[in-house]
Design an enzyme around this catalytic site. Structure first.
Site, mmCIF file in Angstrom:
data_model
loop_
_atom_site.group_PDB
_atom_site.id
_atom_site.type_symbol
_atom_site.label_atom_id
_atom_site.label_comp_id
_atom_site.label_asym_id
_atom_site.label_seq_id
_atom_site.Cartn_x
_atom_site.Cartn_y
_atom_site.Cartn_z
ATOM 1 N N CYS A 160 0.825 -1.204 0.000
ATOM 2 C CA CYS A 160 0.000 0.000 0.000
ATOM 3 C C CYS A 160 0.863 1.260 0.000
ATOM 4 O O CYS A 160 1.979 1.258 0.492
ATOM 5 C CB CYS A 160 -0.955 0.097 1.194
ATOM 6 N N ARG A 202 3.132 0.367 -5.292
ATOM 7 C CA ARG A 202 3.000 -0.284 -3.991
ATOM 8 C C ARG A 202 1.688 -1.052 -3.845
ATOM 9 O O ARG A 202 1.451 -1.707 -2.832
ATOM 10 C CB ARG A 202 3.082 0.757 -2.877
ATOM 11 N N TRP A 206 -2.998 -2.567 -1.585
ATOM 12 C CA TRP A 206 -2.650 -3.944 -1.970
ATOM 13 C C TRP A 206 -3.226 -4.782 -0.841
ATOM 14 O O TRP A 206 -2.712 -4.774 0.278
ATOM 15 C CB TRP A 206 -1.136 -4.093 -2.055
ATOM 16 N N ASN A 246 -0.774 1.775 6.074
ATOM 17 C CA ASN A 246 -0.002 0.765 5.342
ATOM 18 C C ASN A 246 0.671 -0.115 6.391
ATOM 19 O O ASN A 246 1.336 0.388 7.287
ATOM 20 C CB ASN A 246 1.030 1.498 4.469
ATOM 21 N N GLY A 247 0.456 -1.425 6.299
ATOM 22 C CA GLY A 247 1.049 -2.344 7.275
ATOM 23 C C GLY A 247 0.031 -3.380 7.699
ATOM 24 O O GLY A 247 -1.012 -3.534 7.046
ATOM 25 N N GLU A 292 16.597 -15.562 -12.982
ATOM 26 C CA GLU A 292 16.047 -14.217 -13.157
ATOM 27 C C GLU A 292 15.237 -14.132 -14.460
ATOM 28 O O GLU A 292 14.182 -13.491 -14.500
ATOM 29 C CB GLU A 292 17.187 -13.183 -13.124
ATOM 30 N N LYS A 318 11.328 -12.991 -14.594
ATOM 31 C CA LYS A 318 10.796 -11.886 -15.422
ATOM 32 C C LYS A 318 9.592 -12.366 -16.219
ATOM 33 O O LYS A 318 8.566 -11.705 -16.279
ATOM 34 C CB LYS A 318 11.849 -11.366 -16.415
ATOM 35 N N GLU A 345 6.421 -13.148 -13.916
ATOM 36 C CA GLU A 345 5.705 -12.070 -13.240
ATOM 37 C C GLU A 345 4.910 -11.177 -14.174
ATOM 38 O O GLU A 345 3.896 -10.626 -13.763
ATOM 39 C CB GLU A 345 6.630 -11.257 -12.339
ATOM 40 N N HIS A 361 17.583 -34.392 -13.709
ATOM 41 C CA HIS A 361 17.133 -35.032 -12.471
ATOM 42 C C HIS A 361 15.635 -34.866 -12.276
ATOM 43 O O HIS A 361 15.181 -34.535 -11.178
ATOM 44 C CB HIS A 361 17.929 -34.484 -11.288
ATOM 45 N N LYS A 413 5.603 -3.300 -6.040
ATOM 46 C CA LYS A 413 7.057 -3.166 -6.186
ATOM 47 C C LYS A 413 7.777 -3.314 -4.850
ATOM 48 O O LYS A 413 8.886 -3.806 -4.788
ATOM 49 C CB LYS A 413 7.391 -1.815 -6.815
HETATM 50 C C1 F6R Z 1 10.857 -8.694 -9.506
HETATM 51 C C2 F6R Z 1 10.813 -7.798 -8.375
HETATM 52 C C3 F6R Z 1 10.786 -8.379 -7.003
HETATM 53 C C4 F6R Z 1 11.771 -7.595 -6.115
HETATM 54 C C5 F6R Z 1 11.647 -8.064 -4.659
HETATM 55 C C6 F6R Z 1 12.662 -7.376 -3.770
HETATM 56 O O1 F6R Z 1 10.879 -7.992 -10.707
HETATM 57 O O2 F6R Z 1 10.799 -6.619 -8.532
HETATM 58 O O3 F6R Z 1 11.079 -9.734 -7.002
HETATM 59 O O4 F6R Z 1 13.056 -7.810 -6.594
HETATM 60 O O5 F6R Z 1 10.359 -7.795 -4.196
HETATM 61 O O6 F6R Z 1 12.507 -5.998 -3.790
HETATM 62 P P1 F6R Z 1 13.634 -5.033 -3.256
HETATM 63 O O7 F6R Z 1 14.799 -5.150 -4.147
HETATM 64 O O8 F6R Z 1 13.008 -3.679 -3.280
HETATM 65 O O9 F6R Z 1 13.971 -5.482 -1.866
#
Ligand code: F6R
Length: 593
Positions: A2, A27, A73, A99-100, A468, A472, A475, A491, A588
């Site tokens: 949030c 957020r 969120w 938020n929390g 990674e 990508k 998500e 395996h 994010k």
């Molecule tokens: C993927 C992504 C998330 C963040 C994760 C950690 O694209 O953005 O997996 O990498 O939530 O976020 P930070 O780096 O802000 O701790």
């Protein structure tokens, strides 16, 4: 997660809050709302994104020069209009955004219900506003502080009341909150970027602090003692311009293509800061790189660089697991790696480690974030603001800081790493060439990324690339992808290979890991699998298609391959009509456990 915002000044509050909320949508974006004060409290809220709701109910038209806003969120209670913030007390005279997570909310709710309070939502947040109402007898500031004494959990909250129309009270415990200082006006936000358009002067609140915010100033106090605290004002050097799309269809595309510049900036981060981190690593008996998601994949790259270049064992640790499997004591160094500097699990791992006497460092992107202020040694990775939920340019920057630190430590140990150092300096140019492949990547995505399941396979330093790359794709396309080492493929997983599962193989220009991955490709082809190769220098025999980056050494190859698999995921998501910058169910900054 949030995002929350507040404003008090001479401007109309609702357009300011609306604009600032839009900057916090990374957020959370399942519902949102604004409350303003103009004699009485006016509230508009609904489900959907900030822009969608504005179209429906004209959020920015609420009257008044004081207000608060929230983009949600969902954690407690479904995505409904009733559960959207702001929440009012029974009298309609006090309003809250939060938020929390209030962990003792059900006990408090039962108590408040017994006292006759009427709840309208299923949220944990609503207990806060009724609790404040219950405690109100000697002013809103005291009521908020008294209420928070009974509350367990995490919060950043903003409150105002019709009874004291000149102030907003805000408080923080483990969820970020920053004050923005204007001339005769004050801003409040979950991050600095939310109000960057209006002011570059900021005061982040620390844990268990609260502030009384009026249009001409603020006072920060301790929640425990009520005593006034002296806070330093930060001058922010980020420009608001970078938060614009500049004609690109999505922030993600803009941010991927920005990597020649963002990596150049990370290559310029002060060498003294890097050397200090290298010394801290050298001095520690155990080093954990604690991170989540994409940042964890950057940490995994670090693991390889420290072992191969410096013969130093450094462990990449899912930050949510440090307490379960880490050995943490006074000889341990924990390095939190976090773009936002606000990820709950990463902050929790840093706090846990500090309690155990460990040293704490951090690699962070967001200025003034909690991790940046918590660690004894901080490296600001220098990527600039990243808006798209999907992390791209911040990943390559984190990796560069780790590689530069490994190189500094290797040199201290008298190892010759000059070849890698020279190549790393050329990285901005190599990436400039790499991103020219974008149209080719677009075509390959149209032709080969058309199924629902994928395996990304890589070996050595490109195992994190495989993980990674798969993340990508998952998500933003909502298709299933797994990353794994070429070694692991046989395996079990190889049994999945058929016409509904394609493979992306990440293959360096030369060396053992190239030939071994080529054997994997043969095994996949022998089972009629489809393979797209991401490689450097020359195509990989046996693949159905190849994306060939400029030739580079294996050590830096993960940095060169990153924009390729990022673009592959991007174009696939675009082809599928996905909401690229705001994938479903994600935020994010994951500020809850
Ligand atoms: C993927 C992504 C998330 C963040 C994760 C950690 O694209 O953005 O997996 O990498 O939530 O976020 P930070 O780096 O802000 O701790």
């Amino acid at each position: 997660m949030c995002g929350i915002v507040g404003y008090i000044g001479d401007r109309d509050a609702s357009p300011v809050l609306y604009g600032n909320l839009k900057r916090l949508e990374y957020r959370g974006y399942d519902s949102c709302g604004i409350a303003t004060l103009d004699g009485k409290i006016h509230v508009k809220k609904d489900t959907g994104s900030v822009e969608e709701i504005n179209k429906k109910v004209d959020l920015a038209s609420l009257p008044g020069h004081l207000g608060i806003g929230h983009t949600r969120w969902a954690t407690h209670g479904g995505v409904t209009k009733k559960n959207a913030h702001p929440h009012l007390d029974c009298s309609g005279e006090i309003v809250v955004v939060h938020n929390g997570i209030i962990s003792n909310f059900s006990t408090l709710r039962d108590l408040l219900l017994k006292k006759g309070h009427k709840f309208k939502s299923e949220t944990d947040t609503e207990v806060l506003v009724h609790l404040i109402e219950e405690k109100y007898d000697d002013g809103i500031e005291k009521a908020v502080r008294d209420a928070l004494m009974d509350v367990a959990g995490t919060y950043a909250l903003l409150v105002f009341s019709t009874r004291e129309p000149d102030k907003i009270i805000c408080a923080r415990n483990e969820s970020p909150l920053v004050l923005g200082i204007g001339a005769g006006e004050m801003y409040i936000g979950s991050d600095i970027a939310s109000f960057l358009k209006y002011t570059k002067k900021a005061v982040p609140l620390d844990e268990k602090e609260y502030a009384v915010v009026k249009k001409d100033g603020y006072v920060v106090k301790s929640l425990a003692t009520g005593r006034k605290l002296k806070k330093e004002i930060m001058e922010i050097d980020w420009s608001d311009e970078v938060a614009k799309k500049d004609g690109y269809a999505h922030f993600m595309l803009k941010e991927i293509l920005e990597q020649p510049t963002s990596v150049a900036s990370s290559l310029n981060v002060y060498p003294e800061d890097i050397s200090k981190l290298a010394l801290m690593i050298d001095d520690a008996s155990r080093v954990y790189l604690c991170a989540a998601g994409t940042s964890l994949h950057a940490a995994m790259l670090g693991e390889y660089w420290f072992s191969s270049l410096c013969n130093k064992s450094v462990i990449a640790m899912d930050s949510s697991e440090l307490q379960n499997k880490g050995v943490v004591d006074g000889d341990t160094l924990v390095i939190g790696i976090s773009q936002s500097g606000e990820t709950y699990d990463t902050l929790a791992s840093m706090r846990y480690a500090k309690e155990k006497g460990a040293k704490i460092a951090a690699i962070v992107n967001v200025t003034g974030s909690t991790a940046a202020r918590f660690a004894e040694h901080v490296i600001m990775q220098g990527s600039g603001i990243e808006i798209s939920v999907c992390a791209t340019k911040t990943f390559t920057s984190q990796a560069i800081i780790l590689l530069r630190t490994a190189l500094a430590l290797a040199k201290k140990k008298k190892k010759d790493v000059s070849k890698i150092e020279k190549e790393l300096l050329k990285l901005p140019d190599i990436l400039e060439e790499t991103i020219k492949l974008k149209n080719e990547i677009k075509e390959i995505s149209k032709k080969y990324l058309t199924v629902e399941n994928y395996i990304y396979v890589g070996r050595g330093i490109n195992l994190p690339s495989a993980l990674e790359g798969a993340l990508k794709l998952k998500e933003i396309t909502y298709h299933h992808a797994e990353g794994m080492s070429g070694g692991m493929l046989k395996h079990g997983t190889i049994s999945l290979i058929d016409k509904d599962l394609n493979v992306i193989a990440i293959v360096p220009a030369s060396g053992e890991n190239r030939s071994k991955t080529m054997s994997n490709i043969q095994e996949i082809k022998a089972r009629d699998g489809v393979v797209v190769g991401i490689t450097s220098g020359k195509p990989v025999d046996g693949c159905d298609a190849n994306i060939v980056a400029p030739e580079c050494g294996e050590a830096i190859s993960p940095l060169v391959f990153a924009p390729i698999y990022q673009l592959l995921a991007y174009y696939t998501a675009v082809n599928l009509g996905r909401n690229v910058d705001r994938p479903r169910a994600l935020a994010k900054s994951v500020t809850v456990e």
